[in-house]
Design a protein around this motif. Sequence first.
Motif, PDB file in Angstrom:
ATOM      1  N   SER B  39       0.836  -1.211   0.000  1.00  0.00           N
ATOM      2  CA  SER B  39       0.000   0.000   0.000  1.00  0.00           C
ATOM      3  C   SER B  39       0.863   1.251   0.000  1.00  0.00           C
ATOM      4  CB  SER B  39      -0.982   0.007   1.164  1.00  0.00           C
ATOM      5  OG  SER B  39      -0.482  -0.674   2.245  1.00  0.00           O
ATOM      6  N   LEU B  40       2.041   1.191   0.641  1.00  0.00           N
ATOM      7  CA  LEU B  40       2.949   2.339   0.558  1.00  0.00           C
ATOM      8  C   LEU B  40       3.439   2.539  -0.872  1.00  0.00           C
ATOM      9  CD1 LEU B  40       5.157   2.357   3.756  1.00  0.00           C
ATOM     10  CD2 LEU B  40       3.353   3.896   3.103  1.00  0.00           C
ATOM     11  N   ALA B  41       3.634   1.432  -1.605  1.00  0.00           N
ATOM     12  CA  ALA B  41       4.057   1.553  -3.004  1.00  0.00           C
ATOM     13  C   ALA B  41       3.004   2.295  -3.813  1.00  0.00           C
ATOM     14  CB  ALA B  41       4.317   0.168  -3.594  1.00  0.00           C
ATOM     15  N   VAL B  42       1.719   2.013  -3.552  1.00  0.00           N
ATOM     16  CA  VAL B  42       0.650   2.727  -4.265  1.00  0.00           C
ATOM     17  C   VAL B  42       0.685   4.216  -3.913  1.00  0.00           C
ATOM     18  CG1 VAL B  42      -1.827   2.891  -4.598  1.00  0.00           C
ATOM     19  CG2 VAL B  42      -0.763   0.666  -4.361  1.00  0.00           C
ATOM     20  N   LEU B  43       0.920   4.523  -2.625  1.00  0.00           N
ATOM     21  CA  LEU B  43       0.980   5.936  -2.225  1.00  0.00           C
ATOM     22  C   LEU B  43       2.164   6.625  -2.898  1.00  0.00           C
ATOM     23  CD1 LEU B  43       0.088   5.693   1.556  1.00  0.00           C
ATOM     24  CD2 LEU B  43      -1.331   6.461  -0.305  1.00  0.00           C
TER      25      LEU B  43
END
Lengths: 108, 166
Positions: B39-43
């Motif tokens: 999810s951090l990668a998406v952010l």
Amino acid sequence: MDLNALVHGVPVSWYLVLSAMLFAIGAAGFVLRRNIITVFMCIELMLNAVNLTFIAFSHELKSVHGHIFTFFVMVVAAAEAAVGLAIILTVFKNRSTLNIDEVSTLKN
Amino acid sequence: MEIFFFLLFAIVALACALNVVLQKHPISSALSLVGVMVSLAVLYLMLGAEFIAMAQVVVYAGAVMVLFIFVIMLLNAGAETRKGGSITAQVLGIPALLAFFAALVFLITTYYPGLSPVKFGDFTGGGAREIGMKLFSSYLLPFEVTSVLILIAIVGAIVLARKELD
């Protein structure tokens, strides 16, 4: 803060607050947990939170320097994980435990 | 649209991060940590950091977490037992955590009140080309030093983890 402004994008400070929350959770886990592998994972969580701050400020300043720093943090974290897990393997081989309360020779 | 995706992945990241700390079994913690990282990668992608987002998935969610899970499986690590634990930590732990978080938020809102909103596509300087140009010009020396660091880490890991030769 009005809703009209939110339609045009998320404020950068929200990313910073999210990063602060992740860092606080990681720090809490680092202190609370007793399994050495989980403690190590909490360190990775804190590193990730700091990376998010770097990227958010990089977006704010429209500069790529924060990305480079994040890249170096990732590289150092990978190296740290390799060495740290090797140390955990050695500790387990010598002590047959993963509980950090039982590995306290230096403390006593 | 941005706010929807931000809230979605921020909530997923926070839930997974809490799960990392609260789960008793290391494997559950490790899988939750993968959730945080994805999810951090998406952010990162929403912030215009394409290269870093990809590196996050490949290096963190891929390589580092596989290493973690490999070690957990190798050591056959079970659920941790909780015993002892100081009274001070039990009483002051959560308030101290909240105070720490509040201090961070206070600093952020005091020193950076008027930051510009994030809009997808605002900043396009985070591709592999831009990072590569910067990395091999301004940051060449740190890059080379990092390669030496990786070499040291490889040798160190092998020395630490090898079987003792009798």
